[in-house]
Motif scaffolding. Sequence first.
Motif, PDB file in Angstrom:
ATOM      1  N   ILE A   1      17.128  -2.741  -3.104  1.00  0.00           N
ATOM      2  CA  ILE A   1      18.103  -3.785  -2.772  1.00  0.00           C
ATOM      3  C   ILE A   1      17.828  -4.969  -3.692  1.00  0.00           C
ATOM      4  CG2 ILE A   1      18.865  -5.449  -1.043  1.00  0.00           C
ATOM      5  CD1 ILE A   1      18.064  -3.459   1.105  1.00  0.00           C
ATOM      6  N   PHE A   2      18.882  -5.458  -4.328  1.00  0.00           N
ATOM      7  CA  PHE A   2      18.811  -6.664  -5.138  1.00  0.00           C
ATOM      8  C   PHE A   2      19.639  -7.712  -4.419  1.00  0.00           C
ATOM      9  CE2 PHE A   2      20.653  -9.263  -8.612  1.00  0.00           C
ATOM     10  CZ  PHE A   2      19.482  -9.833  -9.068  1.00  0.00           C
ATOM     11  N   GLY A   3      19.052  -8.872  -4.168  1.00  0.00           N
ATOM     12  CA  GLY A   3      19.815  -9.881  -3.448  1.00  0.00           C
ATOM     13  C   GLY A   3      19.107 -11.207  -3.363  1.00  0.00           C
ATOM     14  N   ASN A   4      19.622 -12.031  -2.455  1.00  0.00           N
ATOM     15  CA  ASN A   4      19.057 -13.351  -2.205  1.00  0.00           C
ATOM     16  C   ASN A   4      18.238 -13.288  -0.930  1.00  0.00           C
ATOM     17  OD1 ASN A   4      20.299 -14.845  -4.404  1.00  0.00           O
ATOM     18  ND2 ASN A   4      22.216 -14.440  -3.348  1.00  0.00           N
ATOM     19  N   TYR A   5      16.991 -13.716  -1.033  1.00  0.00           N
ATOM     20  CA  TYR A   5      16.053 -13.651   0.081  1.00  0.00           C
ATOM     21  C   TYR A   5      15.805 -15.045   0.638  1.00  0.00           C
ATOM     22  CZ  TYR A   5      15.131  -8.846  -1.152  1.00  0.00           C
ATOM     23  OH  TYR A   5      15.279  -7.499  -1.392  1.00  0.00           O
ATOM     24  N   LYS A   6      15.639 -15.101   1.957  1.00  0.00           N
ATOM     25  CA  LYS A   6      15.310 -16.351   2.642  1.00  0.00           C
ATOM     26  C   LYS A   6      14.361 -16.018   3.776  1.00  0.00           C
ATOM     27  CE  LYS A   6      17.402 -20.373   4.788  1.00  0.00           C
ATOM     28  NZ  LYS A   6      17.022 -21.464   3.961  1.00  0.00           N
ATOM     29  N   ASP A   7      13.295 -16.774   3.860  1.00  0.00           N
ATOM     30  CA  ASP A   7      12.288 -16.557   4.903  1.00  0.00           C
ATOM     31  C   ASP A   7      11.807 -15.109   4.958  1.00  0.00           C
ATOM     32  OD1 ASP A   7      12.280 -19.225   5.750  1.00  0.00           O
ATOM     33  OD2 ASP A   7      14.046 -18.883   6.995  1.00  0.00           O
ATOM     34  N   GLY A   8      11.671 -14.481   3.792  1.00  0.00           N
ATOM     35  CA  GLY A   8      11.121 -13.136   3.721  1.00  0.00           C
ATOM     36  C   GLY A   8      12.101 -12.006   3.952  1.00  0.00           C
ATOM     37  N   LYS A   9      13.378 -12.319   4.172  1.00  0.00           N
ATOM     38  CA  LYS A   9      14.380 -11.272   4.429  1.00  0.00           C
ATOM     39  C   LYS A   9      15.562 -11.422   3.481  1.00  0.00           C
ATOM     40  CE  LYS A   9      13.249 -11.028   9.280  1.00  0.00           C
ATOM     41  NZ  LYS A   9      13.677 -11.193  10.643  1.00  0.00           N
ATOM     42  N   CYS A  10      16.169 -10.285   3.136  1.00  0.00           N
ATOM     43  CA  CYS A  10      17.354 -10.307   2.276  1.00  0.00           C
ATOM     44  C   CYS A  10      18.550 -10.724   3.114  1.00  0.00           C
ATOM     45  CB  CYS A  10      17.580  -8.942   1.635  1.00  0.00           C
ATOM     46  SG  CYS A  10      18.899  -8.973   0.414  1.00  0.00           S
TER      47      CYS A  10
ATOM     48  N   GLY B   1       4.788 -18.856  -0.624  1.00  0.00           N
ATOM     49  CA  GLY B   1       4.219 -17.538  -0.360  1.00  0.00           C
ATOM     50  C   GLY B   1       5.168 -16.541   0.277  1.00  0.00           C
ATOM     51  N   ARG B   2       6.419 -16.935   0.524  1.00  0.00           N
ATOM     52  CA  ARG B   2       7.398 -16.043   1.157  1.00  0.00           C
ATOM     53  C   ARG B   2       8.492 -15.661   0.165  1.00  0.00           C
ATOM     54  NH1 ARG B   2       7.429 -16.127   6.956  1.00  0.00           N
ATOM     55  NH2 ARG B   2       9.515 -15.279   6.738  1.00  0.00           N
ATOM     56  N   LEU B   3       9.092 -14.494   0.366  1.00  0.00           N
ATOM     57  CA  LEU B   3      10.215 -14.064  -0.458  1.00  0.00           C
ATOM     58  C   LEU B   3      11.337 -15.077  -0.242  1.00  0.00           C
ATOM     59  CD1 LEU B   3       8.454 -11.522   0.103  1.00  0.00           C
ATOM     60  CD2 LEU B   3      10.539 -10.195   0.018  1.00  0.00           C
ATOM     61  N   GLU B   4      11.724 -15.749  -1.317  1.00  0.00           N
ATOM     62  CA  GLU B   4      12.718 -16.815  -1.207  1.00  0.00           C
ATOM     63  C   GLU B   4      13.416 -16.967  -2.547  1.00  0.00           C
ATOM     64  OE1 GLU B   4      14.426 -19.973   1.125  1.00  0.00           O
ATOM     65  OE2 GLU B   4      12.692 -18.835   1.777  1.00  0.00           O
TER      66      GLU B   4
ATOM     67  N   PRO C   1       0.802  -1.233   0.000  1.00  0.00           N
ATOM     68  CA  PRO C   1       0.000   0.000   0.000  1.00  0.00           C
ATOM     69  C   PRO C   1       0.832   1.279   0.000  1.00  0.00           C
ATOM     70  CG  PRO C   1      -0.858  -1.522   1.624  1.00  0.00           C
ATOM     71  CD  PRO C   1       0.423  -2.111   1.108  1.00  0.00           C
ATOM     72  N   ASN C   2       2.036   1.236   0.567  1.00  0.00           N
ATOM     73  CA  ASN C   2       2.870   2.437   0.636  1.00  0.00           C
ATOM     74  C   ASN C   2       3.656   2.687  -0.654  1.00  0.00           C
ATOM     75  OD1 ASN C   2       4.821   0.476   0.751  1.00  0.00           O
ATOM     76  ND2 ASN C   2       5.685   1.106   2.700  1.00  0.00           N
ATOM     77  N   GLY C   3       3.480   1.834  -1.668  1.00  0.00           N
ATOM     78  CA  GLY C   3       4.187   2.002  -2.941  1.00  0.00           C
ATOM     79  C   GLY C   3       5.433   1.154  -3.069  1.00  0.00           C
ATOM     80  N   ASP C   4       5.879   0.524  -1.981  1.00  0.00           N
ATOM     81  CA  ASP C   4       7.008  -0.409  -2.069  1.00  0.00           C
ATOM     82  C   ASP C   4       6.590  -1.585  -2.936  1.00  0.00           C
ATOM     83  OD1 ASP C   4       8.111   1.260  -0.156  1.00  0.00           O
ATOM     84  OD2 ASP C   4       8.337  -0.294   1.371  1.00  0.00           O
ATOM     85  N   PHE C   5       7.574  -2.243  -3.580  1.00  0.00           N
ATOM     86  CA  PHE C   5       7.253  -3.482  -4.293  1.00  0.00           C
ATOM     87  C   PHE C   5       8.432  -4.424  -4.270  1.00  0.00           C
ATOM     88  CE2 PHE C   5       8.813  -0.706  -7.708  1.00  0.00           C
ATOM     89  CZ  PHE C   5       9.688  -1.528  -8.394  1.00  0.00           C
ATOM     90  N   TYR C   6       8.124  -5.698  -4.407  1.00  0.00           N
ATOM     91  CA  TYR C   6       9.128  -6.758  -4.510  1.00  0.00           C
ATOM     92  C   TYR C   6       8.837  -7.528  -5.781  1.00  0.00           C
ATOM     93  CZ  TYR C   6      11.460 -11.234  -3.799  1.00  0.00           C
ATOM     94  OH  TYR C   6      12.239 -12.357  -3.973  1.00  0.00           O
TER      95      TYR C   6
ATOM     96  N   GLU D   1      23.443  -6.060  -4.720  1.00  0.00           N
ATOM     97  CA  GLU D   1      23.628  -4.679  -5.182  1.00  0.00           C
ATOM     98  C   GLU D   1      22.573  -3.789  -4.536  1.00  0.00           C
ATOM     99  OE1 GLU D   1      23.923  -2.429  -9.510  1.00  0.00           O
ATOM    100  OE2 GLU D   1      24.026  -4.610  -9.396  1.00  0.00           O
ATOM    101  N   ARG D   2      22.936  -2.532  -4.319  1.00  0.00           N
ATOM    102  CA  ARG D   2      22.014  -1.515  -3.803  1.00  0.00           C
ATOM    103  C   ARG D   2      22.030  -0.341  -4.765  1.00  0.00           C
ATOM    104  NH1 ARG D   2      21.128  -1.798   1.989  1.00  0.00           N
ATOM    105  NH2 ARG D   2      22.390  -3.462   2.859  1.00  0.00           N
ATOM    106  N   GLY D   3      20.955   0.447  -4.752  1.00  0.00           N
ATOM    107  CA  GLY D   3      20.930   1.623  -5.604  1.00  0.00           C
ATOM    108  C   GLY D   3      19.801   2.559  -5.230  1.00  0.00           C
ATOM    109  N   GLU D   4      19.691   3.625  -6.009  1.00  0.00           N
ATOM    110  CA  GLU D   4      18.636   4.614  -5.822  1.00  0.00           C
ATOM    111  C   GLU D   4      17.866   4.764  -7.116  1.00  0.00           C
ATOM    112  OE1 GLU D   4      19.794   8.323  -4.120  1.00  0.00           O
ATOM    113  OE2 GLU D   4      21.104   7.381  -2.659  1.00  0.00           O
ATOM    114  N   GLY D   5      16.610   5.194  -6.983  1.00  0.00           N
ATOM    115  CA  GLY D   5      15.748   5.332  -8.146  1.00  0.00           C
ATOM    116  C   GLY D   5      15.113   3.995  -8.494  1.00  0.00           C
ATOM    117  N   VAL D   6      14.134   4.030  -9.352  1.00  0.00           N
ATOM    118  CA  VAL D   6      13.477   2.790  -9.758  1.00  0.00           C
ATOM    119  C   VAL D   6      14.488   1.942 -10.518  1.00  0.00           C
ATOM    120  CG1 VAL D   6      11.582   1.795 -11.079  1.00  0.00           C
ATOM    121  CG2 VAL D   6      11.228   3.925  -9.834  1.00  0.00           C
ATOM    122  N   PRO D   7      14.666   0.690 -10.130  1.00  0.00           N
ATOM    123  CA  PRO D   7      15.762  -0.137 -10.648  1.00  0.00           C
ATOM    124  C   PRO D   7      15.487  -0.785 -11.996  1.00  0.00           C
ATOM    125  CG  PRO D   7      14.525  -1.343  -9.038  1.00  0.00           C
ATOM    126  CD  PRO D   7      13.929   0.036  -9.085  1.00  0.00           C
TER     127      PRO D   7
END
Length: 134
Positions: free
Chosen positions: A74-83, A57-60, A45-50, A88-94
């Motif tokens: 943040i671009f990375g490897n996620y496990k149990d819903g967390k990075c 059903g979890r970020l994995e 709802p706040n505009g964030d997206f993954y 890589e990290r950056g600013e602006g829409v990736p």
Amino acid sequence: MNRYYGGLDNDVPEGLGIMYLPNRITDMGWYSNGVLEGLGRIIFPNGDFYDGEFKDGRLEGEGFYYKRESDKWIFGNYKDGKCENVIERGEGVPLKEIGKKYFNKLVIFIVAWKAKRREGEPKIPKNIPNDVFF
């Protein structure tokens, strides 16, 4: 109240679909047993997206998370819903930076989906609105 548009198996989301939930705007992607499995997207709802991979059903797996308020990602490897491993990290829409890395996975997903569709499954359900594809 949840609203779901997509494939169903015994009234449970299965295959390509989009779900509108009360606690977040949208889940979309590939569903298995009622939850995202494989590639998908969550728009909060706040505009964030993954955009990335899901398991049960979890970020994995590999994916990127964009934070609208800070305009950082943040671009990375996620496990149990967390990075757990930031690649890589950056600013602006990736779009440009991440698109190059993520595009190959999307192409593989689409090609596999089209191959299965030629075999008679899965078909894009008729009840999915035309403007939901990402």
